[in-house]
Design an enzyme around this catalytic site. Structure first.
Site, short mmCIF file in Angstrom:
data_model
loop_
_atom_site.label_atom_id
_atom_site.label_comp_id
_atom_site.label_asym_id
_atom_site.label_seq_id
_atom_site.Cartn_x
_atom_site.Cartn_y
_atom_site.Cartn_z
N LEU A 1 0.82 -1.06 0.01
CA LEU A 1 0.16 -0.18 -0.13
C LEU A 1 0.84 1.20 -0.11
O LEU A 1 0.44 2.16 -0.92
CB LEU A 1 -0.95 0.10 1.29
CG LEU A 1 -1.62 1.28 1.27
CD1 LEU A 1 -3.03 1.21 0.20
CD2 LEU A 1 -2.42 1.05 2.91
N SER B 1 2.05 -7.44 2.60
CA SER B 1 1.13 -7.58 4.03
C SER B 1 -0.32 -6.89 3.81
O SER B 1 -1.40 -7.39 4.17
CB SER B 1 1.61 -7.02 5.04
OG SER B 1 2.97 -7.78 5.64
N ALA C 1 -2.19 -6.25 1.33
CA ALA C 1 -2.94 -7.00 0.62
C ALA C 1 -3.82 -8.00 1.36
O ALA C 1 -5.03 -8.61 0.93
CB ALA C 1 -2.36 -7.89 -0.66
N TRP C 2 -3.26 -8.49 2.41
CA TRP C 2 -3.92 -9.52 3.31
C TRP C 2 -4.80 -8.66 4.57
O TRP C 2 -5.28 -9.44 5.09
CB TRP C 2 -2.90 -10.35 4.13
CG TRP C 2 -2.14 -11.38 2.88
CD1 TRP C 2 -2.12 -11.06 1.57
CD2 TRP C 2 -1.42 -12.56 3.08
NE1 TRP C 2 -1.27 -12.14 1.01
CE2 TRP C 2 -1.10 -13.03 2.05
CE3 TRP C 2 -1.34 -13.09 4.41
CZ2 TRP C 2 -0.22 -14.25 1.92
CZ3 TRP C 2 -0.50 -14.36 4.51
CH2 TRP C 2 -0.10 -14.86 3.10
N GLY D 1 -9.49 -6.01 7.83
CA GLY D 1 -10.26 -4.92 8.81
C GLY D 1 -10.56 -4.03 7.94
O GLY D 1 -11.96 -3.50 7.43
N GLY D 2 -9.69 -3.06 7.49
CA GLY D 2 -9.82 -1.79 6.54
C GLY D 2 -9.08 -0.68 7.09
O GLY D 2 -7.96 -0.97 7.67
N GLU E 1 -13.95 -2.42 15.76
CA GLU E 1 -12.85 -3.16 16.13
C GLU E 1 -12.61 -2.82 17.49
O GLU E 1 -12.65 -1.92 18.13
CB GLU E 1 -11.81 -3.15 15.18
CG GLU E 1 -12.35 -3.66 13.88
CD GLU E 1 -11.00 -3.86 12.75
OE1 GLU E 1 -9.81 -3.50 13.09
OE2 GLU E 1 -11.32 -4.65 11.80
N HIS F 1 -1.89 -10.86 17.02
CA HIS F 1 -3.00 -10.89 16.64
C HIS F 1 -3.74 -12.17 17.30
O HIS F 1 -3.30 -13.33 17.36
CB HIS F 1 -3.26 -11.18 15.20
CG HIS F 1 -4.81 -10.65 14.77
ND1 HIS F 1 -6.03 -11.28 15.22
CD2 HIS F 1 -5.33 -9.49 14.18
CE1 HIS F 1 -7.13 -10.68 14.85
NE2 HIS F 1 -6.57 -9.55 13.98
N HIS G 1 1.79 -10.42 14.12
CA HIS G 1 0.83 -9.70 13.10
C HIS G 1 1.53 -8.28 12.64
O HIS G 1 1.39 -8.17 11.44
CB HIS G 1 -0.32 -9.63 13.72
CG HIS G 1 -1.53 -9.15 12.75
ND1 HIS G 1 -2.01 -9.68 11.70
CD2 HIS G 1 -2.32 -7.70 13.05
CE1 HIS G 1 -2.93 -8.82 11.24
NE2 HIS G 1 -2.98 -7.74 11.85
N ARG H 1 -0.56 -1.34 19.00
CA ARG H 1 -1.57 -0.61 17.52
C ARG H 1 -3.13 -0.77 17.86
O ARG H 1 -3.54 -1.71 17.94
CB ARG H 1 -1.03 -1.20 16.28
CG ARG H 1 -1.60 -0.39 14.95
CD ARG H 1 -0.99 -1.04 13.86
NE ARG H 1 -1.38 -2.35 13.84
CZ ARG H 1 -2.47 -3.11 13.26
NH1 ARG H 1 -3.02 -2.24 12.32
NH2 ARG H 1 -2.74 -4.32 13.25
C1 SIN Z 1 -8.04 -7.57 11.66
O1 SIN Z 1 -8.95 -7.37 10.78
O2 SIN Z 1 -8.44 -8.36 12.49
C2 SIN Z 1 -6.60 -6.84 11.51
C3 SIN Z 1 -6.87 -5.54 11.48
C4 SIN Z 1 -5.51 -4.84 11.76
O3 SIN Z 1 -4.65 -5.54 12.14
O4 SIN Z 1 -5.47 -3.62 11.65
#
Ligand code: SIN
Length: 518
Positions: free
Chosen positions: A14, A41, A43-44, A47-48, A113, A231, A336, A371
């Site tokens: 990105l 990363s 691309a994977w 969440g957003g 989230e 994560h 993560h 984070r």
């Molecule tokens: C997730 O969708 O749980 C990960 C989002 C993130 O790590 O910011």
């Protein structure tokens, strides 16, 4: 050696793509280890992007949540700057064609989230944000004549003259044989974090701290390397990398249960499943260690909608033979996101001249010790733009022909057994729970592996980053955010500050551990 007037961008995720577009019409050369769009990363990311888009929300509330999740070490000025411009970036991605999910009135659909005080994460087709944003940017890049992309190449070293970066050494990413030096007026590092240094990770296979290590070896200042985010809910189905079960599922009401059916987060934190990520991760880790088989239960909250609202999760379930409509999903903790990295100021400048950094390879002060979810993509966007603007004021606009690069045939990938041992060591001793004894064991193993592979620059980049993480974790004798020490379980108010160090200091600490053992 090749001399170019192009700005070299290391990476293809990105931050790299967005920076290349921002720099246009300045000519850039992107170094992409895979075909564009593969292996990054971002691309994977499921969440957003976190941004205060709702009328009831504000950048100030977003900044306050960022500071609070970061456990005492977030730079409040950085949090204020990033959250203030978040909205502009979402609007710009929208005008580039990103198909963000919209409600009936045309407003952005927001996911909730952990540790956000509001539903604040703009999303695409449920859990497709990273991939869709990347596809939008790749389409725009393909239509940008100023951008040249070398696919299948890996940056291995930075070339320096004193404290000035003068170029990048690159090699084929498939069985590297020889290196080529590209001399350039500016280098932007946007090559991801370090998750793949761990045996259990949600990161793509190639993301193993190489870019951070490369800058560290060139003498750049590092920040907060001990802060690695685990994560809580990766799929526990024996895959490497471990697929993610997005936190947005918990935002929709999914619960965490163990094999006895107990909803264990209720006893851990008042926000239960939506407690800060480090707290949920440690609770899941404890359940795994106790043999209690933690699981994510989407049945009551989502029913069959999990299949349509979360296509990535549904696809992984299908592959693993799990029916999430009728059964809970087994989960485990996985490395993560690296909050630490190459120290960067608000313009994305590193401590070395002509070297900028954005995205997970950087450490800007936004994330502190933990984070806030979906602030990662946001930070990559904001710092890609800031760095591009700063580079544009520094590097005069010049014409540049395409760079011809050909690599010699043959060569070898880093020794897979050494990489596997390094990854196991990081998970076993530098993971969710740490002790002085374990960290010292890790530093000794890293030093041994490094000495045995001293002729492989890619492996040395990995061991440099591993050394930084383990040494800074050993030096931080307290627990804070993602960094937990069993032997120092409380936060120490005197240590509520960021770590700033150079690789030479981490190596000195490693050497003292080696000397003690003799
Ligand atoms: C997730 O969708 O749980 C990960 C989002 C993130 O790590 O910011």
């Amino acid at each position: 050696m090749i001399r170019t007037e192009r700005i070299v961008i290391v990476g293809a995720g990105l931050g790299a793509l967005y920076a290349a577009l921002e720099l246009a019409p300045r000519p850039v050369l992107m170094i992409s280890p895979e075909a564009l769009g593969d292996g990054a990363s971002s691309a994977w990311a499921q969440g957003g992007v976190a941004a205060a888009m709702a009328a009831s929300d504000s950048p100030e509330a977003h900044a306050a949540d960022t500071v609070s999740a970061g456990a005492g070490t977030v730079d409040a000025d950085v949090a204020a700057m990033v959250t203030r411009v978040a909205r502009d970036h979402i609007l710009d991605l929208t005008s580039l064609g990103t198909p963000f999910d919209r409600d009936a009135e045309g407003g952005y659909v927001m996911s909730r989230e952990a540790a956000h005080s509001a539903a604040r994460v703009v999303r695409v087709q449920g859990d497709q944000a990273g991939r869709q944003i990347l596809e939008t940017l790749i389409a725009a890049l393909r239509a940008t004549p100023s951008a040249q992309v070398i696919e299948g190449a890996l940056a291995t070293r930075l070339e320096t003259d004193g404290d000035r970066v003068t170029g990048v050494w690159i090699a084929s990413s498939r069985a590297p044989s020889g290196e080529v030096l590209i001399e350039a007026p500016a280098v932007l590092l946007a090559g991801g974090g370090s998750g793949g240094l761990y045996a259990h990770t949600t990161n793509p296979p190639r993301i193993r701290g190489q870019v951070i290590g490369m800058a560290a070896r060139a003498g750049a200042q590092m920040a907060d390397p001990e802060f690695v985010q685990f994560h809580p809910t990766s799929f526990d189905i024996g895959e490497d990398p471990a697929p993610l079960a997005t936190e947005a599922l918990r935002g929709e009401g999914a619960t965490l249960i163990n094999r006895h059916g107990t909803r264990f987060m209720l006893d851990v934190h008042p926000d239960a499943e939506l407690a800060p990520r480090d707290i949920v991760a440690r609770a899941i880790f404890a359940e795994t260690q106790a043999g209690n088989r933690p699981m994510l239960d989407t049945r009551a909250a989502l029913g069959a909608e999990v299949l349509t609202q979360f296509p990535s999760v549904a696809e992984t379930c299908a592959r693993a033979g799990i029916d999430p409509v009728n059964a809970p999903i087994p989960v485990a903790v996985a490395a993560h996101y690296h909050m630490g990295g190459i120290a960067a100021d608000q313009a994305g400048r590193s401590s070395l001249r002509n070297l900028w950094v954005c995205g997970e390879a950087s450490s800007t002060g936004l994330h502190g010790a933990n984070r806030l979810a979906s602030n990662g993509l946001l930070e990559a966007l904001v710092y890609a733009r800031n760095a591009a603007a700063d580079i544009a004021t520094t590097v005069p606009l010049a014409e540049a022909a395409p760079v011809p690069v050909a690599f010699p045939e043959g060569g070898q990938d880093p020794d897979p057994e050494a990489v596997a041992e390094l990854r196991r060591t990081m998970t076993d001793h530098v993971g969710v729970r740490r002790t002085a004894e374990g960290l010292e064991t890790a530093l000794r193993t890293i030093a041994r592996l490094e000495a045995a592979h001293a002729d492989d620059p890619s492996f040395l980049n990995m061991t440099a980053t591993a050394t930084l993480i383990a040494a800074a974790a050993l030096a931080r004798e307290e627990s804070r955010g993602g960094h937990w020490r069993d032997d120092f379980p409380d936060p120490n108010p005197a240590m509520a500050h960021r770590t700033l160090l150079h690789l030479s200091e981490a190596l000195a600490l490693r050497m003292s551990v080696l000397n003690e053992a003799q």
